[in-house]
Design an enzyme around this catalytic site. Structure first.
Site, PDB file in Angstrom:
ATOM      1  CB  SER A   8      -0.917   0.012   1.218  1.00  0.00           C
ATOM      2  OG  SER A   8      -1.605   1.242   1.246  1.00  0.00           O
ATOM      3  CG  HIS A  33      -3.903  -1.403  -1.800  1.00  0.00           C
ATOM      4  ND1 HIS A  33      -5.018  -2.087  -2.240  1.00  0.00           N
ATOM      5  CD2 HIS A  33      -4.320  -0.629  -0.773  1.00  0.00           C
ATOM      6  CE1 HIS A  33      -6.056  -1.743  -1.503  1.00  0.00           C
ATOM      7  NE2 HIS A  33      -5.664  -0.847  -0.609  1.00  0.00           N
ATOM      8  CG  ASP A  35      -5.183   2.618   0.653  1.00  0.00           C
ATOM      9  OD1 ASP A  35      -6.122   1.839   0.439  1.00  0.00           O
ATOM     10  OD2 ASP A  35      -4.119   2.265   1.202  1.00  0.00           O
ATOM     11  CG  MET A  37      -8.329   7.330   2.432  1.00  0.00           C
ATOM     12  SD  MET A  37      -7.372   7.337   3.966  1.00  0.00           S
ATOM     13  CE  MET A  37      -6.726   5.677   3.946  1.00  0.00           C
ATOM     14  CG  HIS A  66      -9.329   0.489  -0.973  1.00  0.00           C
ATOM     15  ND1 HIS A  66      -8.798   0.216   0.271  1.00  0.00           N
ATOM     16  CD2 HIS A  66     -10.677   0.474  -0.811  1.00  0.00           C
ATOM     17  CE1 HIS A  66      -9.784   0.057   1.138  1.00  0.00           C
ATOM     18  NE2 HIS A  66     -10.928   0.213   0.510  1.00  0.00           N
ATOM     19  CG  MET A  68     -11.367   3.536   1.637  1.00  0.00           C
ATOM     20  SD  MET A  68      -9.855   3.437   2.609  1.00  0.00           S
ATOM     21  CE  MET A  68      -8.652   3.558   1.301  1.00  0.00           C
ATOM     22  CG  MET A 137     -12.143  -2.460   4.502  1.00  0.00           C
ATOM     23  SD  MET A 137     -10.549  -1.952   3.797  1.00  0.00           S
ATOM     24  CE  MET A 137      -9.670  -1.305   5.212  1.00  0.00           C
ATOM     25  CG  PHE A 143      -6.395   6.595  10.082  1.00  0.00           C
ATOM     26  CD1 PHE A 143      -5.852   7.860   9.888  1.00  0.00           C
ATOM     27  CD2 PHE A 143      -7.721   6.484  10.499  1.00  0.00           C
ATOM     28  CE1 PHE A 143      -6.617   8.998  10.117  1.00  0.00           C
ATOM     29  CE2 PHE A 143      -8.494   7.623  10.722  1.00  0.00           C
ATOM     30  CZ  PHE A 143      -7.944   8.881  10.532  1.00  0.00           C
ATOM     31  N   GLY A 145      -1.522   1.331   9.573  1.00  0.00           N
ATOM     32  CA  GLY A 145      -0.907   1.058  10.869  1.00  0.00           C
ATOM     33  C   GLY A 145      -1.848   0.684  11.981  1.00  0.00           C
TER      34      GLY A 145
HETATM   35  C1  DX5 Z   1      -6.681   1.581   5.288  1.00  0.00           C
HETATM   36  C2  DX5 Z   1      -6.178   1.337   3.895  1.00  0.00           C
HETATM   37  C3  DX5 Z   1      -5.107   0.322   3.834  1.00  0.00           C
HETATM   38  C4  DX5 Z   1      -3.821   0.725   4.532  1.00  0.00           C
HETATM   39  C5  DX5 Z   1      -3.166  -0.535   5.046  1.00  0.00           C
HETATM   40  O1  DX5 Z   1      -7.790   2.390   5.245  1.00  0.00           O
HETATM   41  O2  DX5 Z   1      -7.235   0.886   3.053  1.00  0.00           O
HETATM   42  O3  DX5 Z   1      -4.823  -0.070   2.494  1.00  0.00           O
HETATM   43  O4  DX5 Z   1      -2.944   1.422   3.693  1.00  0.00           O
HETATM   44  O5  DX5 Z   1      -2.107  -0.194   5.837  1.00  0.00           O
HETATM   45  P1  DX5 Z   1      -1.487  -1.165   6.929  1.00  0.00           P
HETATM   46  O6  DX5 Z   1      -1.022  -2.399   6.188  1.00  0.00           O
HETATM   47  O7  DX5 Z   1      -0.402  -0.363   7.516  1.00  0.00           O
HETATM   48  O8  DX5 Z   1      -2.590  -1.528   7.896  1.00  0.00           O
HETATM   49 ZN    ZN Z   2      -6.690  -0.042   1.078  1.00  0.00          ZN
END
Ligand code: DX5
Ligand code: ZN
Length: 223
Positions: A8, A33, A35, A37, A66, A68, A137, A143, A145
């Site tokens: 990601s 990947h 993300d 948002m 992805h 969101m 999910m 977020f 981490g």
């Molecule tokens: C969270 C994201 C994830 C995130 C995963 O909302 O969709 O893709 O980047 O990060 P880690 O692997 O650090 O949980």
């Molecule tokens: Zn994601």
């Protein structure tokens, strides 16, 4: 199918994005990947089209986008043009999911649907043949981490059972808190695409971590 690894980009160093993209290019990873948002569907804002286009320019592997965001239909064409190979929308953000998945496919992309931790797998009962990918999910989106939610294993098993005989090529992706300790169990429960952000990008040797995740065998959790 051998499982895919999708680092990601959210966890990359944005001041050294090209360097981090090239690391992934030279690794055993399969996808990027990406993300997106919007600060409405999730309580955080990540990045938009200029950054996706910049990633595309250097990425030597498919972009797994992805979304969101609320009302994702408005942006499907733009993300396809920006270079997405897979576009995943959230079940919770779509009023007409069947139509949305068809629109993604019409743009020549693989169509994915994501489920939040509180959304049961059975809501996909009448659409499972129409998705190329389902993203479970394993944290609340917004977020990187965060701590992996244990309930995810049962959801993966339920999804795999639902898809059996109806969509045997379904890609089953898991996203959030994935690392080398849970990868084996996730795969044995049905996942075939593992997203990992912090576990990869905070590692001393990210390429070695990606290889280790790629080679992991289905099995129980590592201690
Ligand atoms: C969270 C994201 C994830 C995130 C995963 O909302 O969709 O893709 O980047 O990060 P880690 O692997 O650090 O949980
Ligand atoms: Zn994601």
């Amino acid at each position: 199918m051998n499982h895919f690894i999708a680092p990601s980009v959210l966890a990359a160093d944005f001041a050294n994005l090209q360097r981090d993209i090239e690391m992934v290019n030279g690794s055993a990873a399969d996808w990027f990947h990406v993300d997106i948002m919007d600060g409405v569907f999730v309580p955080n804002i990540s990045f938009g089209f200029p950054v996706v286009e910049a990633i595309r320019k250097h990425a030597g592997k498919p972009l797994d986008v992805h979304l969101m965001i609320t009302d994702p239909d408005r942006y499907i064409g733009a993300f396809a043009k920006a270079g997405a190979s897979v576009i995943t929308v959230h079940y919770e953000a779509c009023t007409h999911l069947h139509r949305t998945l068809a629109a993604i496919k019409e743009m020549g992309c693989k169509a994915g649907v994501a489920l939040n931790p509180h959304t049961p797998v059975h809501v996909l009962e009448d659409i499972i043949e129409d998705a190329d990918l389902v993203l479970i999910m394993s944290v609340n989106p917004g977020f990187g981490g965060q701590k992996f939610i244990q309930r995810t294993y049962d959801k993966l098993k339920a999804l795999k059972a639902m898809a059996a005989g109806r969509n045997d090529n379904l890609l089953i992706e898991v996203d959030g808190g994935v690392n080398i300790s849970n990868a084996g169990q996730l795969i044995s429960c049905g996942a075939n695409v593992l997203v990992a952000g912090n576990f990869v990008f905070t590692a001393d040797d990210p390429k070695a971590v990606i290889s280790e995740m790629k080679e992991v065998m289905p099995g129980l959790m590592k201690a």
